[in-house]
Design an enzyme around this catalytic site. Structure first.
Site, PDB file in Angstrom:
ATOM      1  N   ASP A  15       5.695  -5.659 -39.736  1.00 20.07           N
ATOM      2  CA  ASP A  15       6.934  -6.627 -38.572  1.00 20.07           C
ATOM      3  C   ASP A  15       8.037  -6.564 -38.344  1.00 20.07           C
ATOM      4  OD1 ASP A  15       4.360  -8.501 -38.129  1.00 20.07           O
ATOM      5  OD2 ASP A  15       4.489  -9.661 -40.407  1.00 20.07           O
ATOM      6  N   HIS A  45       2.467  -5.805 -31.516  1.00 24.45           N
ATOM      7  CA  HIS A  45       3.435  -5.188 -31.706  1.00 24.45           C
ATOM      8  C   HIS A  45       4.125  -6.068 -30.499  1.00 24.45           C
ATOM      9  CE1 HIS A  45       2.295  -1.267 -33.446  1.00 24.45           C
ATOM     10  NE2 HIS A  45       2.378  -2.153 -34.671  1.00 24.45           N
TER      11      HIS A  45
END
Ligand code: IMP
Ligand code: MG
Length: 339
Positions: A15, A45
């Site tokens: 992340d 994403h």
């Protein structure tokens, strides 16, 4: 700069903006191929292109960012046909996207099984995308592969061959990783609080079937204010009140869960990640969470002493130059440092 393969890997728990850095490099380096590596659709994403937030679970963001790039999914990644077909349709990527014919398939029953498994869904905090169960079935030699799925007809290729051929011709190939070093199944010290495969540089190369001789660069993403979703240890963890006070809340792209956040990078972990990944460059992301004053800064002269000191410290610990600094959510909030 990269005449052949560049691998984008993550130092900590993911992340961190791998997809965005991949998108930046796909454009800047005019990538011939962008290849999604990593475990499966557990990764999310996301990136703002102008006002539009793009979220992808199966395809690489870098491929979307450059219309001239071919998009591939490496054979080590498990594929959810429903998500794949939805994403290529939504972003009109049918003509330039292929899945390696060997990719194992996530079946609806894998998602169901993951949700029903209280160890995974509660104790580990799995994303419940079926990624782990599909991988387990693959290992048991019972899985279907992309080549066996009727709906995927026309969307499969020998991606490993295409990628290695492109590298031989000195084209730029970007391997977009997912997850992060300390979520690696067999290399994180935190097992069972891991994902279902390794996610280090060479694991990502293996996901694509890349010959190691073609690796030109390894860009390791370091998140200035680390985060973790799901369970497992995270040094220097902030309380939710502190996250609120610092105005640095984040939510998982795949699950919408609030991300846990750390006050700072653990230097020993970063050193260990450097040892495992062998970066040639570092991208330091989320610098605006480290110092709100640099939010949206797009020139080196706008960086504060606090952020410059962090860059120096990261370079000292990793013995690797920081070449990219991210200062905000927009695509343009990236500064390339001359090294
Ligand atoms: P699973 O891979 O979905 O089974 O999840 C196992 C653990 O890895 C959980 O703690 C997840 O939150 C974490 N995880 C899996 N994929 C990602 C990712 O892309 N980013 C961050 N954490 C992830
Ligand atoms: Mg793998």
């Amino acid at each position: 700069m990269f005449m052949s393969a560049v691998i984008i890997t993550d130092a900590l728990w993911g992340d961190s903006g791998k997809g965005k850095i991949s998108a930046y490099l796909a454009r800047a380096e005019n990538a011939s191929y962008v290849v999604r590596c990593g475990t499966g659709t557990n990764a999310g994403h996301s990136l703002y292109f102008g006002k539009n937030l793009v979220k992808l679970n199966q395809l690489p963001l870098g491929g979307l960012a450059n219309p001239k790039s071919q998009i591939r999914i490496g054979s080590g990644v498990v594929v959810d046909p429903e998500i794949f077909l939805r994403e290529i349709k939504e972003y009109h990527l049918q003509k330039r996207t292929k899945i390696d014919f060997r990719c194992a398939i996530i079946e609806p029953r894998h998602k169901q099984a993951e949700s029903n498994d209280s160890n995974l869904s509660k104790k580990i905090g799995s994303t419940k995308t079926g990624t782990g169960f599909a991988r387990a079935e693959f290992i048991m030699r019972r899985a279907r592969q992309a080549k066996d799925v009727k709906e995927l007809k026309g969307f499969t290729s020998d991606a490993a061959k295409e990628i290695n051929d492109a590298c031989l011709k000195k084209k730029t190939v970007i391997l977009e990783g997912s997850q992060g070093t300390f979520l690696s199944l067999a290399l994180s010290p935190d097992y069972p609080f891991t994902t279902s495969d390794n996610c280090t540089t060479l694991a990502l190369a293996d996901d694509a079937g890349l010959n190691w001789k073609y690796i030109k660069d390894v860009v390791m993403i370091v998140k200035a204010v680390p985060s973790r979703v799901g369970e497992g240890p995270m040094p220097f963890e902030l309380s939710s009140e502190e996250i609120e006070k610092r105005d640095i809340r984040e939510y998982g792209v795949t699950t919408g869960r609030p991300r846990r956040k750390a006050a700072r990078i653990d230097w020993n972990l970063l050193k260990y990640a450097t040892m495992l990944n062998g970066p040639t460059q570092i991208a330091l992301t989320f610098c605006d969470h480290f110092d709100l004053e640099v939010k949206g800064v797009r020139e080196v002269k706008g960086l504060t002493a606090k952020v410059k000191n962090l860059i120096k410290k990261v370079e000292k610990v990793t013995q690797t130059p920081v070449t990219l600094v991210e200062t905000g959510k927009d695509f343009e909030d990236i500064i390339a440092l001359k090294r």
